[in-house]
Write an enzyme that holds these catalytic residues in place. Structure first.
Site, PDB file in Angstrom:
ATOM      1  N   ASP A   7      -9.569  -6.372   0.739  1.00  0.00           N
ATOM      2  CA  ASP A   7      -9.127  -5.082   0.232  1.00  0.00           C
ATOM      3  C   ASP A   7      -8.569  -5.291  -1.169  1.00  0.00           C
ATOM      4  OD1 ASP A   7      -8.467  -2.225   0.520  1.00  0.00           O
ATOM      5  OD2 ASP A   7      -6.395  -2.925   0.448  1.00  0.00           O
ATOM      6  N   GLU A   9      -6.111  -3.269  -4.387  1.00  0.00           N
ATOM      7  CA  GLU A   9      -5.314  -2.155  -4.891  1.00  0.00           C
ATOM      8  C   GLU A   9      -5.578  -2.067  -6.391  1.00  0.00           C
ATOM      9  OE1 GLU A   9      -3.907  -0.123  -2.920  1.00  0.00           O
ATOM     10  OE2 GLU A   9      -4.034  -1.355  -1.114  1.00  0.00           O
ATOM     11  N   GLU A  52       0.494   8.257  -9.894  1.00  0.00           N
ATOM     12  CA  GLU A  52      -0.252   8.530  -8.667  1.00  0.00           C
ATOM     13  C   GLU A  52      -0.607   7.231  -7.942  1.00  0.00           C
ATOM     14  OE1 GLU A  52      -1.050   9.578 -11.653  1.00  0.00           O
ATOM     15  OE2 GLU A  52      -0.753  11.764 -11.607  1.00  0.00           O
ATOM     16  N   HIS A  57       0.758   2.366  -3.733  1.00  0.00           N
ATOM     17  CA  HIS A  57       1.000   0.951  -3.387  1.00  0.00           C
ATOM     18  C   HIS A  57       2.343   0.396  -3.852  1.00  0.00           C
ATOM     19  CE1 HIS A  57      -0.225   0.391  -7.536  1.00  0.00           C
ATOM     20  NE2 HIS A  57      -1.487   0.703  -7.278  1.00  0.00           N
ATOM     21  N   HIS A 151       0.320   1.133   0.854  1.00  0.00           N
ATOM     22  CA  HIS A 151      -0.877   0.297   0.875  1.00  0.00           C
ATOM     23  C   HIS A 151      -0.543  -1.085   0.313  1.00  0.00           C
ATOM     24  CE1 HIS A 151      -4.146   3.606   1.201  1.00  0.00           C
ATOM     25  NE2 HIS A 151      -3.005   4.031   1.699  1.00  0.00           N
ATOM     26  N   ASP A 156      -3.468  -4.644   4.564  1.00  0.00           N
ATOM     27  CA  ASP A 156      -4.622  -3.813   4.925  1.00  0.00           C
ATOM     28  C   ASP A 156      -5.804  -4.665   5.386  1.00  0.00           C
ATOM     29  OD1 ASP A 156      -3.020  -1.732   4.228  1.00  0.00           O
ATOM     30  OD2 ASP A 156      -4.246  -1.015   2.557  1.00  0.00           O
TER      31      ASP A 156
END
Length: 233
Positions: A7, A9, A52, A57, A151, A156
């Site tokens: 994953d 970010e 945003e 995260h 997140h 994740d």
């Protein structure tokens, strides 16, 4: 079979707008089982973090400024994923696009899309019309994601590895395999037992005296049942 559940970010959704990767988390699976090998890296995106993305995260400019830029971690990342491991990713199109934009920026070959297994697509095909986010799938499979307040790429990846196993059949898949193997063992045991059957019966252990006594007893019976049955038949 080697797979990498991973994953990322990022600072945003589109690399064409200058958005960058800020975290990568990855877990190695061999034959669908975690090996304990993981890769985790925070990355300085060389740009500011939009609010945003920060709200998703929690990785801010001050924190990321102290970490290496992508080109400095690239070789370690590529070494970890290897040349042929399948990449298991939730919404693979997004992560692969972000990774390939970073590779292109570093003048490195892009990763082919056929290396990616998209768990989002698998979930949508398996449960049409149902929510297919990582949180929704954790709820469906009763996977504890209570620590996921924001997140995080490594967390994740750990959750996705459990979800991926469940999408493949999970614990029931193992039970079916175990039952099948046990059934095959039983068939094998029966076959072996038949193969070991004695080729000819054992010699009788009845003595001559016992045989004579038995014949005398039969001769002394009056109208035994098997004679009546034979006469009426």
């Amino acid at each position: 079979m080697r797979e990498i559940v991973m994953d990322t970010e990022t600072t945003g959704l589109d690399p064409a707008d200058g958005h960058r990767i800020v975290e990568i988390g990855a877990i190695e699976l061999v034959n669908h089982l975690p090996t304990g090998r993981v890769y985790h890296q925070y990355i300085n995106p060389e740009r500011s973090m939009p609010k945003e993305a920060y709200d998703v995260h929690g990785l801010g400019d001050d924190f990321l400024r102290g970490h290496p830029v992508f080109v400095d971690i690239l070789d370690d990342f590529l070494t970890f994923i290897g040349d042929d491991a399948q990449l298991v990713i939730h919404n693979a199109d997004f992560d692969m696009r972000m990774i390939n934009a970073e590779l292109d920026r570093a003048s490195r070959p892009k990763l082919p899309m056929d290396r990616a297994t998209d768990t989002l697509k698998i979930a949508r095909e398996k449960f049409p019309g149902a929510q297919a986010s990582l949180d929704a799938l954790c709820r469906r499979f009763q996977i504890d994601n209570s620590v996921r307040q924001k997140h995080g790429a490594l967390l994740d990846s750990e959750l996705l590895a459990e979800v991926y196993l469940e999408l493949l059949g999970g614990r029931q898949r193992g039970l079916v395999l175990e039952s099948t193997e046990r059934a095959e063992d039983i068939v094998s045991e029966v076959t072996d037992r038949k193969a070991r059957q004695r080729p000819k019966p054992l010699a009788p252990r009845l003595t001559s005296a016992e045989k004579q006594a038995h014949e005398e007893m039969i001769a002394g019976l009056e109208a035994p049942l098997w004679i009546k049955s034979s006469a009426t038949g």
